[in-house]
Design a protein around this motif. Structure first.
Motif, PDB file in Angstrom:
ATOM      1  N   THR A  93     -22.650 -13.043  18.707  1.00 24.08           N
ATOM      2  CA  THR A  93     -22.302 -12.553  17.387  1.00 24.08           C
ATOM      3  C   THR A  93     -23.513 -11.875  16.741  1.00 24.08           C
ATOM      4  OG1 THR A  93     -22.869 -14.673  16.359  1.00 24.08           O
ATOM      5  CG2 THR A  93     -20.604 -14.377  17.125  1.00 24.08           C
ATOM      6  N   ILE A 131     -14.629 -16.470  23.891  1.00 22.03           N
ATOM      7  CA  ILE A 131     -13.438 -15.830  23.340  1.00 22.03           C
ATOM      8  C   ILE A 131     -12.344 -15.827  24.406  1.00 22.03           C
ATOM      9  CG2 ILE A 131     -12.500 -13.737  22.318  1.00 22.03           C
ATOM     10  CD1 ILE A 131     -14.503 -15.123  20.574  1.00 22.03           C
ATOM     11  N   LEU A 160     -17.149  -7.904  17.886  1.00 22.35           N
ATOM     12  CA  LEU A 160     -17.659  -9.207  17.461  1.00 22.35           C
ATOM     13  C   LEU A 160     -19.172  -9.201  17.302  1.00 22.35           C
ATOM     14  CD1 LEU A 160     -15.505 -11.767  19.466  1.00 22.35           C
ATOM     15  CD2 LEU A 160     -15.188 -10.898  17.171  1.00 22.35           C
ATOM     16  N   ILE A 203     -15.925 -15.059  11.868  1.00 23.83           N
ATOM     17  CA  ILE A 203     -14.965 -15.080  12.970  1.00 23.83           C
ATOM     18  C   ILE A 203     -14.122 -16.345  12.943  1.00 23.83           C
ATOM     19  CG2 ILE A 203     -14.712 -15.065  15.490  1.00 23.83           C
ATOM     20  CD1 ILE A 203     -17.316 -13.490  15.607  1.00 23.83           C
ATOM     21  N   ARG A 219      -9.928 -11.697  11.636  1.00 22.42           N
ATOM     22  CA  ARG A 219      -9.223 -11.582  12.911  1.00 22.42           C
ATOM     23  C   ARG A 219      -8.090 -10.573  12.838  1.00 22.42           C
ATOM     24  NH1 ARG A 219      -8.512 -17.776  15.210  1.00 22.42           N
ATOM     25  NH2 ARG A 219     -10.705 -18.349  15.190  1.00 22.42           N
ATOM     26  N   LEU A 276      -9.489  -7.264  13.036  1.00 28.03           N
ATOM     27  CA  LEU A 276     -10.158  -7.165  14.335  1.00 28.03           C
ATOM     28  C   LEU A 276      -9.154  -6.922  15.451  1.00 28.03           C
ATOM     29  CD1 LEU A 276     -12.692  -7.442  16.108  1.00 28.03           C
ATOM     30  CD2 LEU A 276     -12.265  -9.900  16.165  1.00 28.03           C
ATOM     31  N   THR A 313     -11.392 -19.613  19.968  1.00 26.87           N
ATOM     32  CA  THR A 313     -12.833 -19.371  19.911  1.00 26.87           C
ATOM     33  C   THR A 313     -13.536 -20.712  20.046  1.00 26.87           C
ATOM     34  OG1 THR A 313     -12.817 -19.510  17.499  1.00 26.87           O
ATOM     35  CG2 THR A 313     -12.626 -17.307  18.470  1.00 26.87           C
TER      36      THR A 313
END
Length: 326
Positions: free
Chosen positions: A113, A121, A161, A169, A177, A180, A209
């Motif tokens: 990150t 992930i 990410l 996250i 998310r 994303l 995650t």
């Protein structure tokens, strides 16, 4: 044997009592002519093989699939419209490609990150084939197409990410998310269209995650420390609020007491003024009695057990003390 029967008669009886009859000589049979059967047999055989060829070279195109016709291994056409189709025997072959949406479970990947945290992930993708010819030309098979799609998804997810902090996250309240997933889907489709793989990603979703195993304990310890710090902040805020409420209550109590004292003083003053008025009205009716009353009050306040008073004998006060009222 019956002696009356002539010798050699065909109607004789054997020793078991069965009659024997004369057998007539068989007539010669005509030979079978097979030539008159070969035409129907040949026609039936030809019809059978013709039906067999038709049936084995007939295929059905369903609503949810593409039928790819290959000739000597090369794709000559793709059947998309549902119905019954024919192919050339022994030359053409048929393969099937799904037209419906498919789900692909993307392999777990480790991502760094923005704040240098390592997380695992796990994604899945919903996709479909939009152009079978392009898919076959550039990917070859469904498995190869999924492999290329997974590579693009991993690349885009790692890039996106890498621009977010860990809390952004995993925190449900501040999670990005939703945007994303949409961004990853759009970017992956751009890459697939650029390379003309003939497939489309309908949606990419983040299932899970997790932290790597070696980082979990450190994160748990940090979370406990943060929770303790948050609890201490709450306690400090509660104490400050308590002191503020107590100070406010004391101030209001003092204000109430001061107001009550003020009102009491006003009432007492009014009472004393009214009492003085009553005294004045009463004493004005008999001034001598008032003078006597005032003298007695002064005696009670000034004369004690060890009081020594020096005054002229002819003073009014001395005459009162001595009892000489004349």
């Amino acid at each position: 044997m019956d002696p009356k029967q002539p010798f050699g008669n065909s109607n004789t009886t054997d020793i078991f009592g069965n009659k024997n009859r004369d057998k007539k000589p068989r007539e010669p049979r005509e030979p079978i002519n097979y030539r008159k059967y070969w035409k129907p047999i040949l026609i039936s055989t030809l019809v059978f093989f013709a039906l067999l060829i038709v049936l084995t070279n007939t295929y059905v195109v369903k609503e949810n699939e593409y039928r790819v016709v290959r000739q000597f291994g090369e794709v000559v056409k793709v059947q998309e419209d549902p119905g019954i189709k024919m192919k050339i025997p022994f030359i053409q072959s048929i393969t099937t490609i799904p037209k419906y949406q498919m789900t692909y479970d993307v392999s777990e990947a480790e991502i760094n990150t923005k704040d240098k945290k390592r997380i695992l992930i796990d994604n899945y993708a919903v996709w479909r084939v939009t152009d079978p010819l392009s898919m076959i030309s550039n990917a070859g098979t469904i498995i190869n197409a999924e492999s290329r799609m997974e590579e693009f998804i991993y690349s885009v997810v790692r890039t996106e990410l890498g621009q977010l902090n860990y809390d952004e996250i995993i925190n449900d309240e501040n999670s990005s998310r939703g945007s994303l997933n949409d961004t990853v889907t759009e970017r992956v489709n751009e890459l697939l269209n650029t390379d003309q793989y003939g497939i489309e990603v309908v949606d990419v979703r983040m299932k899970r995650t997790d932290l790597p195993a070696e980082n979990e304990q450190a994160v748990f310890t940090r979370m406990i420390s943060e929770r303790d710090s948050t609890a201490q902040d709450y306690l400090s805020q509660g104490d400050a609020r308590k002191r503020e409420i107590e100070a406010q209550a004391d101030r209001e109590a003092q204000e109430v007491i001061a107001t009550a004292k003020k009102e009491a003083a006003l009432i007492q003053a009014d009472g004393e003024a009214e009492a003085a008025q009553i005294y004045n009205e009463s004493f004005s009716k008999d001034p001598e009695f008032y003078e006597l009353y005032r003298s007695l009050e002064s005696y009670s306040k000034t004369v004690g057990e060890d009081t020594v008073i020096i005054m002229p004998s002819d003073s009014p006060y001395a005459r009162l003390l001595s009892g000489n009222l004349e």
